[in-house]
Design an enzyme around this catalytic site. Structure first.
Site, short mmCIF file in Angstrom:
data_model
loop_
_atom_site.label_atom_id
_atom_site.label_comp_id
_atom_site.label_asym_id
_atom_site.label_seq_id
_atom_site.Cartn_x
_atom_site.Cartn_y
_atom_site.Cartn_z
N TYR A 184 -14.64 -60.11 -66.40
CA TYR A 184 -13.96 -58.88 -65.96
C TYR A 184 -12.84 -59.22 -64.98
O TYR A 184 -11.69 -58.81 -65.15
CB TYR A 184 -15.00 -57.96 -65.31
CG TYR A 184 -14.48 -56.65 -64.78
CD1 TYR A 184 -13.98 -55.67 -65.63
CD2 TYR A 184 -14.54 -56.38 -63.40
CE1 TYR A 184 -13.55 -54.45 -65.12
CE2 TYR A 184 -14.10 -55.16 -62.89
CZ TYR A 184 -13.61 -54.20 -63.76
OH TYR A 184 -13.17 -53.00 -63.26
N LYS A 186 -8.83 -58.79 -65.49
CA LYS A 186 -8.08 -57.85 -64.65
C LYS A 186 -6.98 -58.59 -63.87
O LYS A 186 -5.92 -58.02 -63.60
CB LYS A 186 -9.03 -57.13 -63.70
CG LYS A 186 -9.94 -56.11 -64.39
CD LYS A 186 -9.17 -54.88 -64.86
CE LYS A 186 -10.10 -53.76 -65.29
NZ LYS A 186 -9.39 -52.52 -65.62
N1 LIG Z 1 -15.70 -47.47 -61.12
C1 LIG Z 1 -15.31 -48.46 -60.35
O1 LIG Z 1 -15.93 -48.80 -59.33
C2 LIG Z 1 -14.06 -49.22 -60.72
C3 LIG Z 1 -13.58 -50.16 -59.80
C4 LIG Z 1 -12.43 -50.86 -60.10
C5 LIG Z 1 -11.77 -50.61 -61.28
N2 LIG Z 1 -12.26 -49.71 -62.17
C6 LIG Z 1 -11.50 -49.49 -63.39
O2 LIG Z 1 -11.29 -48.12 -63.59
C7 LIG Z 1 -11.14 -47.86 -64.98
C8 LIG Z 1 -12.00 -46.68 -65.40
O3 LIG Z 1 -13.34 -47.02 -65.15
P1 LIG Z 1 -14.45 -45.93 -64.83
O4 LIG Z 1 -15.22 -46.49 -63.69
O5 LIG Z 1 -13.86 -44.59 -64.74
O6 LIG Z 1 -15.36 -46.06 -66.14
P2 LIG Z 1 -16.28 -44.99 -66.89
O7 LIG Z 1 -16.72 -43.92 -65.98
O8 LIG Z 1 -17.30 -45.80 -67.57
O9 LIG Z 1 -15.29 -44.34 -67.96
C9 LIG Z 1 -14.71 -45.14 -68.92
C10 LIG Z 1 -13.90 -44.30 -69.87
O10 LIG Z 1 -13.22 -45.16 -70.78
C11 LIG Z 1 -13.67 -44.91 -72.12
N3 LIG Z 1 -13.72 -46.22 -72.77
C12 LIG Z 1 -14.51 -47.25 -72.49
N4 LIG Z 1 -14.24 -48.27 -73.30
C13 LIG Z 1 -13.23 -47.87 -74.11
C14 LIG Z 1 -12.50 -48.45 -75.17
N5 LIG Z 1 -12.76 -49.70 -75.58
N6 LIG Z 1 -11.54 -47.75 -75.78
C15 LIG Z 1 -11.26 -46.47 -75.39
N7 LIG Z 1 -11.91 -45.86 -74.40
C16 LIG Z 1 -12.89 -46.55 -73.77
C17 LIG Z 1 -15.03 -44.22 -71.95
O11 LIG Z 1 -15.37 -43.38 -73.06
P3 LIG Z 1 -16.09 -44.03 -74.38
O12 LIG Z 1 -17.23 -44.85 -73.87
O13 LIG Z 1 -16.48 -42.85 -75.19
O14 LIG Z 1 -15.04 -44.85 -75.03
C18 LIG Z 1 -14.74 -43.37 -70.72
O15 LIG Z 1 -13.96 -42.24 -71.07
C19 LIG Z 1 -11.44 -49.18 -65.68
O16 LIG Z 1 -10.23 -49.83 -65.95
C20 LIG Z 1 -12.21 -49.96 -64.64
O17 LIG Z 1 -12.10 -51.35 -64.82
C21 LIG Z 1 -13.39 -49.00 -61.91
#
Ligand SMILES: NC(=O)c1ccc[n+]([C@@H]2O[C@H](COP(=O)([O-])OP(=O)(O)OC[C@H]3O[C@@H](n4cnc5c(N)ncnc54)[C@H](OP(=O)(O)O)[C@@H]3O)[C@@H](O)[C@H]2O)c1
Length: 274
Positions: free
Chosen positions: A159, A163
């Site tokens: 990851y 990133k």
């Molecule tokens: N949460 C944190 O602490 C955190 C920290 C740093 C960075 N981030 C980044 O923030 C972003 C969003 O993460 P999140 O925490 O909001 O995740 P999340 O709550 O798990 O939501 C992920 C979203 O992306 C969709 N998704 C996942 N894989 C996909 C794929 N291959 N193609 C299309 N859609 C996809 C999911 O729907 P489906 O499963 O139906 O596809 C869902 O709508 C990511 O880039 C993550 O790396 C998150």
């Protein structure tokens, strides 16, 4: 019009927008006047997100499919043009945090998948948006990275490495696409979403106490940063990575000033001794 308000009729495509940060970004962009194309894999959850946004007055359509599927990526961009006639903003948000574990045990097929989803898909969508609209009319791209991309951590090697590549891609594209298209990233710290549930669930109090700003992030914290970056208020910002992490990066120095009383007592004691 506020400084974060969208240009008239502006259209944004947000990947991974059925929940979490992507949905908050979509909501925030809708509030600033954008029309929306949302993507995610699970069609029902995507349809529910689109319906919720519409119920709040947004103009939004969904395009179900994996972000690494080139056919679905093409359809997402085509849908923006077909439905709304333009594509001004691209937010590459969908990501995977698999494979999890030490790199010596990493399955290289899954390792490649991390790069396909987290890096290649962002490049492909940027290419598609560029060719379809942005190369002639301009636009902005925001890639969602992570605060963890700049340092190492246990079990998140695939990851973090992917990133870090996305951060570099952001800078490279910012240079290549200026001045027509601004390309920036937002790097969140720990945010309350499904993806990170395994980190914060059951440990929130301890985690909040370890953060200089005293709480874990909410999806809206990241969404507000994205809304600013795509707005004209950020018209002189490109190639930037905006850290939205509650102070995670600076926590080694946290508390050295805030507990004034401790320092004042020590200083007073030193003066008394002199
Ligand atoms: N949460 C944190 O602490 C955190 C920290 C740093 C960075 N981030 C980044 O923030 C972003 C969003 O993460 P999140 O925490 O909001 O995740 P999340 O709550 O798990 O939501 C992920 C979203 O992306 C969709 N998704 C996942 N894989 C996909 C794929 N291959 N193609 C299309 N859609 C996809 C999911 O729907 P489906 O499963 O139906 O596809 C869902 O709508 C990511 O880039 C993550 O790396 C998150």
């Amino acid at each position: 019009m506020t400084s974060a308000q969208a240009r008239d009729g502006a259209v944004a495509l947000v990947t991974g927008a059925s929940r979490g940060i992507g949905l908050a970004v979509a909501r925030s962009l809708a509030e600033s006047g954008h029309r929306l194309v949302l993507t995610a894999r699970a069609p029902d959850a995507l349809a529910a997100a689109v319906a919720a946004l519409r119920a709040d007055g947004a103009q939004a359509v969904g395009c179900a499919g994996g972000v690494a599927d080139s056919g679905r990526a093409q359809e997402g961009v085509a849908l923006a043009l077909r439905e709304f006639g333009r594509l001004d903003v691209l937010v590459n948000n969908a990501a995977t945090n698999a494979p999890y574990g030490p790199l010596m045990d990493a399955d290289l097929t899954r390792w490649r998948e991390a790069f396909t989803v987290n890096v290649e898909a962002a490049l492909r969508l940027t290419q598609l948006a560029w060719r379809a609209w942005m190369s002639r009319h301009g636009g902005t791209v925001v890639n969602i990275c992570t605060e963890g991309a700049s340092h190492v951590g246990p079990n998140v090697g695939a990851y973090g490495t992917s990133k870090a590549a996305l951060l570099h891609l952001t800078a490279q594209l910012a240079g290549e696409l200026a001045p027509l298209v601004r390309v920036n990233s937002v790097s969140p710290g720990l945010v309350r979403t499904e993806m990170a549930r395994f980190v914060w669930d059951g440990a929130e109090e301890r985690l909040a106490a370890s953060l200089p700003l005293g709480r874990i992030g909410e999806p809206q914290d990241v969404a507000r940063a994205v809304a600013w970056l795509v707005s004209d208020a950020a018209e002189w910002v490109t190639g930037a990575d905006l850290l939205v992490d509650g102070g995670t990066r600076v926590r080694a120095a946290a508390g050295t000033t805030a507990p004034h009383a401790v320092h004042e007592r020590l200083r007073a004691a030193a003066t008394d001794e002199a």
